[in-house]
Design a protein around this motif. Structure first.
Motif, mmCIF file in Angstrom:
data_model
loop_
_atom_site.group_PDB
_atom_site.id
_atom_site.type_symbol
_atom_site.label_atom_id
_atom_site.label_comp_id
_atom_site.label_asym_id
_atom_site.label_seq_id
_atom_site.Cartn_x
_atom_site.Cartn_y
_atom_site.Cartn_z
ATOM 1 N N ASN A 75 0.726 -1.133 0.099
ATOM 2 C CA ASN A 75 0.096 -0.112 0.066
ATOM 3 C C ASN A 75 0.811 1.256 -0.038
ATOM 4 O O ASN A 75 0.401 2.251 0.207
ATOM 5 C CB ASN A 75 -1.046 0.107 1.233
ATOM 6 C CG ASN A 75 -2.037 0.951 1.087
ATOM 7 O OD1 ASN A 75 -2.616 1.027 0.217
ATOM 8 N ND2 ASN A 75 -2.420 1.804 2.211
ATOM 9 N N GLU A 76 1.985 1.258 -0.268
ATOM 10 C CA GLU A 76 2.801 2.518 -0.411
ATOM 11 C C GLU A 76 3.218 2.726 -1.857
ATOM 12 O O GLU A 76 3.399 4.190 -2.209
ATOM 13 C CB GLU A 76 4.132 2.363 0.621
ATOM 14 C CG GLU A 76 4.920 0.969 0.818
ATOM 15 C CD GLU A 76 5.853 0.959 1.487
ATOM 16 O OE1 GLU A 76 5.855 1.368 2.578
ATOM 17 O OE2 GLU A 76 6.931 0.515 1.032
ATOM 18 N N LEU A 77 3.433 1.743 -2.710
ATOM 19 C CA LEU A 77 3.938 2.201 -4.185
ATOM 20 C C LEU A 77 2.673 1.455 -4.981
ATOM 21 O O LEU A 77 2.145 0.523 -4.825
ATOM 22 C CB LEU A 77 5.133 1.406 -4.308
ATOM 23 C CG LEU A 77 6.401 1.775 -3.315
ATOM 24 C CD1 LEU A 77 7.487 1.023 -3.697
ATOM 25 C CD2 LEU A 77 6.617 3.044 -3.548
ATOM 26 N N SER A 78 2.822 2.218 -6.317
ATOM 27 C CA SER A 78 1.876 1.718 -7.286
ATOM 28 C C SER A 78 2.853 1.350 -8.575
ATOM 29 O O SER A 78 3.928 1.955 -8.557
ATOM 30 C CB SER A 78 1.134 2.567 -7.882
ATOM 31 O OG SER A 78 0.259 3.236 -6.973
ATOM 32 N N GLU A 79 2.517 0.101 -9.260
ATOM 33 C CA GLU A 79 3.354 -0.072 -10.419
ATOM 34 C C GLU A 79 3.026 0.998 -11.619
ATOM 35 O O GLU A 79 2.062 1.643 -11.284
ATOM 36 C CB GLU A 79 3.048 -1.439 -11.140
ATOM 37 C CG GLU A 79 3.472 -2.268 -9.964
ATOM 38 C CD GLU A 79 3.604 -3.743 -10.513
ATOM 39 O OE1 GLU A 79 3.423 -4.039 -11.889
ATOM 40 O OE2 GLU A 79 3.823 -4.536 -9.926
ATOM 41 N N TRP A 80 3.747 1.642 -12.482
ATOM 42 C CA TRP A 80 3.682 2.714 -13.140
ATOM 43 C C TRP A 80 4.429 2.355 -14.486
ATOM 44 O O TRP A 80 5.593 2.136 -14.546
ATOM 45 C CB TRP A 80 4.106 3.823 -12.208
ATOM 46 C CG TRP A 80 4.669 4.813 -13.138
ATOM 47 C CD1 TRP A 80 3.749 6.004 -13.487
ATOM 48 C CD2 TRP A 80 5.957 5.596 -13.286
ATOM 49 N NE1 TRP A 80 4.654 7.062 -14.062
ATOM 50 C CE2 TRP A 80 5.834 6.769 -13.691
ATOM 51 C CE3 TRP A 80 7.309 4.876 -12.863
ATOM 52 C CZ2 TRP A 80 7.120 7.336 -14.248
ATOM 53 C CZ3 TRP A 80 8.268 5.687 -13.251
ATOM 54 C CH2 TRP A 80 8.266 6.742 -13.822
ATOM 55 N N THR A 81 3.816 2.760 -15.703
ATOM 56 C CA THR A 81 4.453 2.842 -16.702
ATOM 57 C C THR A 81 4.856 4.022 -17.351
ATOM 58 O O THR A 81 4.080 5.285 -17.637
ATOM 59 C CB THR A 81 3.668 2.256 -17.968
ATOM 60 O OG1 THR A 81 3.148 0.904 -17.564
ATOM 61 C CG2 THR A 81 4.482 1.956 -19.411
ATOM 62 N N PRO A 82 6.184 4.278 -17.448
ATOM 63 C CA PRO A 82 6.794 5.854 -17.659
ATOM 64 C C PRO A 82 6.108 6.259 -19.279
ATOM 65 O O PRO A 82 6.398 5.500 -19.890
ATOM 66 C CB PRO A 82 8.220 5.706 -17.357
ATOM 67 C CG PRO A 82 8.632 4.519 -16.893
ATOM 68 C CD PRO A 82 7.315 3.603 -17.008
#
Ligand SMILES: OC[C@H]1O[C@H](O[C@H]2O[C@H](CO)[C@@H](O)[C@H](O)[C@H]2O)[C@H](O)[C@@H](O)[C@@H]1O
Length: 546
Positions: free
Chosen positions: A88-95
Motif C-alpha cells: 500500500n505504499e507504491l503503485s506500479e507505473w508505466t513511464p
C-alpha cells in the motif's frame, strides 16, 4: 534490552538511526525484531502503520504490561498484524518515455545480443514504481521517504530507491532512451538533499544516518552529457555542491604517509545501536562484546552498509590486518578505501566541469583544486609501484592492505591516475594475471577469499564488473583494452545463460559457474535487477553496437 547494551554515555552522545520511535529506536522495535516474527528482519521495518504511531506506542505499553514484559512470539506476531500492514505504499507505473524498441537496438548486429538487449529493456516496466498519495498524506505512518517522481527499484526485497544502484540504473535508462524517467530519479535525490542535506543509503527512514558510495554527481553528469539539459543543471547544481560538501564535512579523515598528513575519506556513519533493518543480526553479532565495545561494532557494521559492501573480508580483519570470517571482527572505519576516494575524485572533477557549463568559474576552480589534491593523495597512499596496483590503506597500522578486490581498479574507472602514463594499464593487467583473476568465466569475484559473506568469493557483482571492465578500457593500454572486452563479453554470456535458464536477472552471480546466481550473507539472493540490467546494457552498447 537493546538500550541497556549501550553505556549511558554513548546513548547521550550518538543520535538514533532516525526519529521514529517505531522504525528506528525503542522497545517495540527491539521486541518485534528479537522475536523474529519474519524470516527477513527488513520485513517489519517496511510495514506501514494502521493507526498513528502514538496510539501504537500506547497499545504496546498495555500489551507489555499484560504479558508481564515477556510476550511469546505468537503474541508479538498478533500485535504486529493488528497494528501494521504490508504494501500500500507504491503503485506500479508505466513511464511516458518507455519504448520497448529503443533506437540503440537497431545498432546491434549480433542476433542473440539483440534479443537479450530487447529482453532487458522489457524488464524496466516490472521495476518501475510511483508513490501512492497516502504516503505523502501520512508520512509518519510509513518508513518509506516520500518523493513525487516515479523511479526504478533494484527488485525483490529492495522496493525503494538505493543510492549507488541508481548510478547504473540511470546509465541503463539513458541507453534505453528513458531520459525523463532518469531526470525524475535525479529530482527525487534533490528532494532528499533539500530535506536532509545528503543522500541516504536508500529511501527509508532507517537509512537516514548513513549514505552510500557517492555517485550522484557522476549520474547527473551522465544525464547532462546525454541530454544537454543545462536548464536542469542551473536549477540544481547547488544541491550537487551541497551533497559533496556533506562528504567533505562529515567523512574526511587524516592519513599519515611518508611524514605527510593527507586529507582523505572513509566510511564511519555514527548512530545508536543496530541497523533497524537487520536489528536481530547486528544485536547477535555484538552479543559477546563488553558493553563499552558494542557501539564501535555497530558503527563499523553501519559503515560496511554505507560502503555498499555489506559484508566482506575487506572490512573484516584482525588486529594484524589479516582477513577473517567472523563478522564481529569488522573494522570498516580503520580502512581508507580506494573506491570511495576515487569516486569522490570523480565527483569533485565532474562538479568542477559542470560549474564551467553554468559559468561559475570560482566554484569550478574550488572543486578542481579539491579533485587535484585528492588525486595526489590517492597516488601517494594507495599506489603500489612494485605490485602495479592501488590498495586500501589500514589507517591504524599505517600500511596498505595487499589483497585483490575489484575496487583496487577504481582509480582507472574514475580517471584518478596519471592518464599520460599508458604503462599503468599494462602493470594492472600483470597484477591481475599474477593473482589469477582472469580465470573465472562467471565474472570477476569480489575477493579471492571464501568467507560466506556476500561481498566475497565466489560472488561476482555487476557494479564491480563495470569498474573492472571500464577501468581497463579507460587505462589507454592496448593489452588492458583487450582484457576489458574479454571480461565484458564473458559477463554478458553468463548473464544470458542465467536469464535463459530462469527468466530472471540477479543482483549477484557465482564467478565459478556462469549464469548461476550468488549466495551468502544475511538475506536470500534477489532478482530484478536494476544495476545488473544497467551494467549489461552498458556493455552491450560498448561492445556490440556499431
Ligand atoms: O538489508 C541488508 C542490507 O541490504 C542492502 O545492501 C545490499 O543491497 C543494496 C541494494 O541492491 C546494495 O546497494 C548493497 O550494495 C547490497 O549490499 C542495503 O544497502 C544495506 O544498507 C542493508 O543493510
Amino acid at each position: 534490552s537493546s538500550l541497556s547494551s549501550l553505556s549511558s554515555q554513548q546513548q547521550k552522545q550518538l543520535p538514533p538511526t532516525c526519529d521514529s520511535k517505531i522504525y528506528c529506536q525503542g522497545n517495540l522495535l527491539h521486541t518485534v525484531q528479537m522475536a523474529e516474527v519474519f524470516p527477513d528482519s527488513k520485513s517489519f521495518v517496511d510495514m506501514h502503520m494502521k493507526m498513528d504511531p502514538e496510539e501504537i506506542l500506547k497499545d504496546f505499553d498495555v500489551f507489555m504490561d499484560e504479558h508481564k514484559g515477556e510476550p511469546s512470539k505468537d503474541d508479538v506476531k498478533k500485535f504486529v498484524t493488528d497494528h501494521f500492514d504490508s504494501g500500500n505504499e507504491l503503485s506500479e507505473w508505466t513511464p511516458n518515455d518507455y519504448n520497448p524498441e529503443p533506437e540503440f537496438l537497431k545498432d546491434i548486429n549480433d542476433t542473440d545480443m539483440h534479443k537479450f538487449a530487447k529482453d532487458l529493456v522489457g524488464v524496466w516496466p516490472k521495476l518501475t514504481r510511483i508513490m501512492k498519495p497516502e504516503v505523502r498524506e501520512h508520512p509518519e505512518r510509513y518508513s518509506i521517504l516520500p518523493v513525487t517522481e516515479g523511479f526504478i527499484i533494484p527488485g525483490g526485497r529492495f522496493k525503494e530507491t538505493y543510492y549507488w544502484d541508481t548510478y547504473w540504473i540511470i546509465k541503463g535508462l539513458l541507453i534505453s532512451g528513458m531520459h525523463e524517467t532518469a531526470r525524475g530519479m535525479l529530482d527525487n535525490f534533490v528532494t532528499l538533499i533539500k530535506e536532509y542535506g545528503f543522500i541516504p543509503n536508500g529511501f527509508r527512514k532507517y537509512y537516514l544516518k548513513r549514505s552510500q558510495p557517492p555517485l550522484f554527481t557522476p549520474m547527473v553528469k551522465s544525464y547532462i552529457d546525454a541530454t544537454e539539459d543545462v536548464a536542469w543543471l542551473k536549477d540544481n547544481i547547488q544541491y550537487l555542491d551541497a551533497e559533496l560538501q556533506y562528504w567533505v564535512d562529515n567523512k574526511m579523515v587524516s592519513v599519515k604517509k611518508n611524514k605527510m598528513t593527507l586529507k582523505m575519506f572513509n566510511y564511519k556513519p555514527e548512530s545508536l545501536g543496530p541497523r533497524p533493518e537487520s536489528y536481530r543480526e547486528d544485536y547477535l553479532t555484538v552479543d559477546h562484546f563488553p558493553e563499552s565495545e558494542k557501539q564501535r561494532v555497530y558503527t563499523d557494521l553501519k559503515g560496511g552498509a554505507e560502503s555498499g559492501w555489506d559484508y566482506t573480508t575487506r572490512w573484516i580483519f584482525d588486529a594484524e590486518g589479516t582477513p577473517n570470517s567472523n563478522l564481529s571482527d569488522i573494522h570498516t572505519s580503520r580502512s581508507i578505501p580506494v573506491d570511495l576516494n576515487s569516486f569522490l575524485y570523480r565527483a569533485f572533477s565532474d562538479l568542477s566541469k559542470m560549474y564551467l557549463k553554468t559559468h561559475q568559474l570560482d566554484k569550478s576552480k574550488k572543486w578542481l583544486e579539491r579533485a587535484i589534491k585528492l588525486k595526489t593523495a590517492i597516488s601517494l597512499v594507495f599506489w603500489n609501484s612494485d605490485d602495479g596496483i592501488w590498495y586500501d590503506f589500514d589507517n591504524v597500522l599505517g600500511i596498505q592492505r595487499k589483497y585483490f578486490w575489484p575496487s583496487n581498479l577504481a582509480p582507472l574507472w574514475t580517471g584518478a591516475f596519471n592518464t599520460l602514463n599508458k604503462n599503468i594499464g599494462d602493470k594492472v593487467v600483470d597484477y591481475l594475471e599474477k593473482n589469477k583473476v582472469f580465470q573465472y568465466c562467471g565474472g570477476t569475484p569480489a575477493s579471492l577469499i571464501r568467507s560466506g559473506e556476500q561481498w566475497d568469493f565466489p560472488n561476482a557483482w555487476p557494479p564491480l564488473q563495470a569498474i573492472m571492465v571500464q577501468g581497463l578500457q579507460k587505462s589507454g593500454s592496448e593489452k588492458a583494452k583487450k582484457k576489458a572486452e574479454e571480461l565484458a563479453t564473458a559477463w554478458l554470456h553468463a548473464n544470458i545463460v542465467g536469464f535463459t535458464e530462469t527468466g530472471e536477472m540477479f543482483e549477484k552471480y557465482d564467478a565459478e559457474v556462469p549464469g548461476q546466481y550468488g549466495g551468502g550473507g544475511e538475506y536470500t539472493v534477489q532478482s530484478g535487477f536494476g544495476w545488473t540490467n544497467g551494467v549489461a546494457l552498458e556493455f552491450i552498447k560498448e561492445y556490440y553496437t556499431h
